[in-house]
Design an enzyme around this catalytic site. Sequence first.
Site, PDB file in Angstrom:
ATOM      1  N   HIS A  11      14.522  78.979 -30.742  1.00  0.00           N
ATOM      2  CA  HIS A  11      13.718  79.583 -29.570  1.00  0.00           C
ATOM      3  C   HIS A  11      14.579  79.897 -29.049  1.00  0.00           C
ATOM      4  CE1 HIS A  11      10.705  77.113 -26.688  1.00  0.00           C
ATOM      5  NE2 HIS A  11      10.365  78.256 -26.345  1.00  0.00           N
ATOM      6  N   THR A  38      11.988  69.817 -22.891  1.00  0.00           N
ATOM      7  CA  THR A  38      11.759  70.088 -24.486  1.00  0.00           C
ATOM      8  C   THR A  38      10.265  70.492 -24.695  1.00  0.00           C
ATOM      9  OG1 THR A  38      11.665  69.580 -26.783  1.00  0.00           O
ATOM     10  CG2 THR A  38      10.783  67.766 -25.927  1.00  0.00           C
ATOM     11  N   THR A  39       9.559  71.206 -25.766  1.00  0.00           N
ATOM     12  CA  THR A  39       8.157  71.113 -25.471  1.00  0.00           C
ATOM     13  C   THR A  39       7.436  70.687 -25.646  1.00  0.00           C
ATOM     14  OG1 THR A  39       8.791  73.349 -26.949  1.00  0.00           O
ATOM     15  CG2 THR A  39       6.611  73.606 -26.309  1.00  0.00           C
ATOM     16  N   ARG A  47      18.133  79.175 -22.078  1.00  0.00           N
ATOM     17  CA  ARG A  47      18.481  77.551 -21.947  1.00  0.00           C
ATOM     18  C   ARG A  47      19.429  77.060 -23.015  1.00  0.00           C
ATOM     19  NH1 ARG A  47      14.283  72.820 -21.314  1.00  0.00           N
ATOM     20  NH2 ARG A  47      13.761  74.528 -19.497  1.00  0.00           N
ATOM     21  N   HIS A  48      18.987  77.711 -23.777  1.00  0.00           N
ATOM     22  CA  HIS A  48      20.027  77.391 -25.210  1.00  0.00           C
ATOM     23  C   HIS A  48      20.863  78.764 -25.765  1.00  0.00           C
ATOM     24  CE1 HIS A  48      16.105  76.466 -26.533  1.00  0.00           C
ATOM     25  NE2 HIS A  48      16.294  75.743 -25.978  1.00  0.00           N
ATOM     26  N   ASP A  59      18.680  75.392 -31.911  1.00  0.00           N
ATOM     27  CA  ASP A  59      19.022  75.187 -30.466  1.00  0.00           C
ATOM     28  C   ASP A  59      19.820  74.911 -30.268  1.00  0.00           C
ATOM     29  OD1 ASP A  59      16.897  77.085 -30.547  1.00  0.00           O
ATOM     30  OD2 ASP A  59      15.056  75.742 -29.902  1.00  0.00           O
ATOM     31  N   HIS A  60      19.990  73.117 -30.659  1.00  0.00           N
ATOM     32  CA  HIS A  60      20.710  72.221 -29.982  1.00  0.00           C
ATOM     33  C   HIS A  60      22.174  72.964 -30.163  1.00  0.00           C
ATOM     34  CE1 HIS A  60      17.444  70.318 -27.559  1.00  0.00           C
ATOM     35  NE2 HIS A  60      16.915  70.524 -28.958  1.00  0.00           N
ATOM     36  N   ARG A  66      29.708  74.404 -21.977  1.00  0.00           N
ATOM     37  CA  ARG A  66      31.305  74.218 -21.273  1.00  0.00           C
ATOM     38  C   ARG A  66      31.468  75.386 -21.313  1.00  0.00           C
ATOM     39  NH1 ARG A  66      35.221  70.065 -21.819  1.00  0.00           N
ATOM     40  NH2 ARG A  66      34.155  68.100 -21.655  1.00  0.00           N
ATOM     41  N   ARG A  79      14.107  80.849 -24.684  1.00  0.00           N
ATOM     42  CA  ARG A  79      13.325  80.372 -23.801  1.00  0.00           C
ATOM     43  C   ARG A  79      13.769  81.818 -22.982  1.00  0.00           C
ATOM     44  NH1 ARG A  79      11.263  75.449 -22.145  1.00  0.00           N
ATOM     45  NH2 ARG A  79      11.216  73.908 -24.248  1.00  0.00           N
ATOM     46  N   HIS A  95       8.630  68.664 -34.133  1.00  0.00           N
ATOM     47  CA  HIS A  95       8.670  67.859 -32.894  1.00  0.00           C
ATOM     48  C   HIS A  95       8.750  66.721 -33.152  1.00  0.00           C
ATOM     49  CE1 HIS A  95       8.833  68.585 -28.477  1.00  0.00           C
ATOM     50  NE2 HIS A  95       8.633  67.465 -28.581  1.00  0.00           N
ATOM     51  N   GLY A  96       9.792  66.631 -32.980  1.00  0.00           N
ATOM     52  CA  GLY A  96      10.395  64.962 -32.768  1.00  0.00           C
ATOM     53  C   GLY A  96      10.715  64.075 -34.233  1.00  0.00           C
ATOM     54  N   GLU A 156      10.271  81.177 -32.253  1.00  0.00           N
ATOM     55  CA  GLU A 156       9.748  80.102 -31.066  1.00  0.00           C
ATOM     56  C   GLU A 156       9.841  80.641 -30.356  1.00  0.00           C
ATOM     57  OE1 GLU A 156      10.811  76.105 -30.814  1.00  0.00           O
ATOM     58  OE2 GLU A 156       9.470  75.765 -32.962  1.00  0.00           O
ATOM     59  N   GLY A 215      14.531  69.952 -36.169  1.00  0.00           N
ATOM     60  CA  GLY A 215      16.384  70.168 -35.277  1.00  0.00           C
ATOM     61  C   GLY A 215      16.715  69.061 -35.011  1.00  0.00           C
ATOM     62  N   HIS A 216      16.188  68.770 -33.431  1.00  0.00           N
ATOM     63  CA  HIS A 216      17.155  68.198 -33.420  1.00  0.00           C
ATOM     64  C   HIS A 216      17.380  66.442 -33.562  1.00  0.00           C
ATOM     65  CE1 HIS A 216      18.011  64.173 -29.719  1.00  0.00           C
ATOM     66  NE2 HIS A 216      18.586  65.586 -29.448  1.00  0.00           N
ATOM     67  N   GLU A 250       0.947  75.657 -36.839  1.00  0.00           N
ATOM     68  CA  GLU A 250       2.431  74.263 -36.700  1.00  0.00           C
ATOM     69  C   GLU A 250       1.768  73.326 -35.747  1.00  0.00           C
ATOM     70  OE1 GLU A 250       6.986  73.205 -35.757  1.00  0.00           O
ATOM     71  OE2 GLU A 250       6.503  75.073 -35.601  1.00  0.00           O
ATOM     72  N   ASN A 271      15.596  73.822 -36.436  1.00  0.00           N
ATOM     73  CA  ASN A 271      16.247  74.698 -35.414  1.00  0.00           C
ATOM     74  C   ASN A 271      17.318  73.961 -34.974  1.00  0.00           C
ATOM     75  OD1 ASN A 271      15.587  74.863 -32.432  1.00  0.00           O
ATOM     76  ND2 ASN A 271      13.657  74.905 -32.903  1.00  0.00           N
TER      77      ASN A 271
END
Length: 244
Positions: A44, A101-102, A50-51, A10-11, A19, A46, A191-192, A71, A213-214, A152, A8
Amino acid sequence: MPIRLHINIDHVATVRNARGTRYPDPIEAALVCERASADGITAHLREDRRHMVDRDIERLRDTVLTTLNLEMAATDEMIGIAERIHPNVITVVPERREERTTEGGLDVVGQKEKLAKIVKRARTAGIKVSFFIAPDEAQVRASKELQVEQVELHTGEFCNASGSAQQKELERLRSAARLGHELGLEIAAGHGLNRSNVIDVAAIPEIIEFNIGHAVIADAIFMGLADAVGAMREAILRGVRHRA
């Protein structure tokens, strides 16, 4: 079946948007991940953008050579975008604007009518559907009733727990994965998850895909993105070697 690792990205967009620059480019990140052996790219889109933004998804569809997993919330806007962009997979997730986050899994049991329409439109467009759900028997069975190809399992509760509570959550994941597999669903997890806690989850025989992802983006700060993808894959394989 080989374990699929979807990254993922996204980040990467989160850092870019902080910025208001054009860099770092999530599309470049996707290419790096694919070259580093990722089996797919997850993003994702959203509702509040936001990202990832619409143009990111469009460019990803033009660029990703593996699997593009979009997503998305179960809304008319998002399924319309999916029909236009045509990702390989959509993963339907719960979404609240105020969440960081979700949080939690999709309530398939309580939203069958709404979700059935999303599934029908996706199937008509030839797009695979996955539901992001809690490791709960009722949610697994409801997902099967709506004829999605994959679920998932939300691993957040497992990742946030410790000691005996974590073992209890791991058993919930095992039970849900076993049931889903028996019902003919493909089983993914996410997730996580990080390089430490993914090992126990990867030991669950029925899980054939991870969406992470994160932790990968965080590791990339210190080791570079390609090496971070490789390190996550190695952690997953460590878990796979412990499968019964």
